[in-house]
Scaffold this active site. Structure first.
Site, mmCIF file in Angstrom:
data_model
loop_
_atom_site.group_PDB
_atom_site.id
_atom_site.type_symbol
_atom_site.label_atom_id
_atom_site.label_comp_id
_atom_site.label_asym_id
_atom_site.label_seq_id
_atom_site.Cartn_x
_atom_site.Cartn_y
_atom_site.Cartn_z
ATOM 1 N N ASP A 107 0.744 -1.230 0.000
ATOM 2 C CA ASP A 107 0.080 -0.044 0.099
ATOM 3 C C ASP A 107 0.799 1.141 0.099
ATOM 4 O O ASP A 107 1.966 1.065 0.372
ATOM 5 C CB ASP A 107 -0.714 0.006 1.170
ATOM 6 C CG ASP A 107 -1.914 -1.141 1.385
ATOM 7 O OD1 ASP A 107 -2.090 -1.599 0.134
ATOM 8 O OD2 ASP A 107 -2.221 -1.432 2.242
HETATM 9 N N1 URA Z 1 -1.363 -5.689 3.919
HETATM 10 C C1 URA Z 1 -1.817 -4.707 3.980
HETATM 11 O O1 URA Z 1 -2.888 -4.347 4.488
HETATM 12 N N2 URA Z 1 -1.219 -3.810 3.275
HETATM 13 C C2 URA Z 1 0.024 -4.099 2.666
HETATM 14 O O2 URA Z 1 0.696 -3.067 2.220
HETATM 15 C C3 URA Z 1 0.606 -5.441 2.520
HETATM 16 C C4 URA Z 1 -0.025 -6.274 3.313
#
Ligand code: URA
Length: 238
Positions: A107
């Protein structure tokens, strides 16, 4: 394999050397192909068979690049984006190559290990839903981690009503910190798993992909090539 030009071979195999830099090495007579000094930049060779050396050091042939990037927050895992900085833009010129892309996403507000490669087969196998390459995350939470979450994660929980997750390992480190290892990559998966247990993720960092740990000497925003043993480990864990 088809033949390529010597200057292209050198700049492709030595990411710190530009095409112009490769021509300079050739002009200086520092390059040998199969033991014979070659000065012509357009000399053609089969990269899988020819033994190329610079100043006597043999350059081992790598068809693909595998790059470990320590992603900072605020950057997106995409090859291009009109608004936000991408992981590709963080790469120094010597590591840029046509065809590179992030094999798997974090993310925008997550940090840590992103693998960039131009090896479509490896990326495809790693990202395939049947491969289950483990990915380990360090997680900081708003509220204390409930010890009961260990079993909930291990049992393969359901999130958002009907999305079934594969069993995941949760290792509690302190009141608000833990490691989570996933064997798949659903959208916002760790955040949603904790939300389902009534908690909130405040910091998320990917620290390991397959058998390869994020290099703790690699500062946020920096990238380096994977070592041969790290590439082997990635390939063998699929
Ligand atoms: N899980 C999440 O919620 N975000 C990420 O970036 C990776 C795994």
């Amino acid at each position: 394999m088809s033949q390529i030009r010597l200057d292209k071979f050198l700049s492709g195999q030595m990411p710190e050397i530009s095409r112009t830099g490769a021509k300079e090495l050739l002009k200086k007579g520092l390059v040998t192909v199969d033991g014979v000094t070659v000065k012509r930049f357009d000399h053609k060779l089969d990269p899988e068979k020819a033994v190329v050396a610079v100043s006597g050091n043999v350059i081992s042939y790598r068809e693909h690049l595998y790059i470990m990037l320590n992603k900072p927050s605020g950057v997106v895992c995409a090859t291009r984006d009109k608004v936000t900085e991408t992981v590709m833009e963080l790469l120094p010129p010597e590591l840029r190559r046509q065809g590179l892309f992030p094999a798997g996403r974090l993310d925008k507000d997550s940090v840590g290990f992103v693998l960039l490669t131009d090896d479509g087969d490896l990326a495809h196998r790693m990202l395939s839903p049947v491969s289950h390459v483990p990915k380990k995350y360090f997680v900081r939470l708003e509220n204390p981690v409930e010890p009961s979450a260990v079993d909930i994660f291990a049992s393969g929980m359901t999130i958002d009503g009907d999305e079934k997750c594969l069993p995941a390992e949760l290792e509690i480190l302190s009141e608000n910190e833990c490691f989570v290892t996933l064997h798949e990559g659903k959208f916002h998966q760790i955040k949603r798993m904790f939300e389902a247990t009534g908690n909130q993720v405040t910091y998320l960092k990917r620290v390991k992909i397959g058998g390869v740990d994020l290099d703790d000497q690699l500062e946020e925003g920096k990238a380096r090539l994977l070592e041969d043993n790290e590439i082997k480990s990635l390939i063998s864990c699929q």
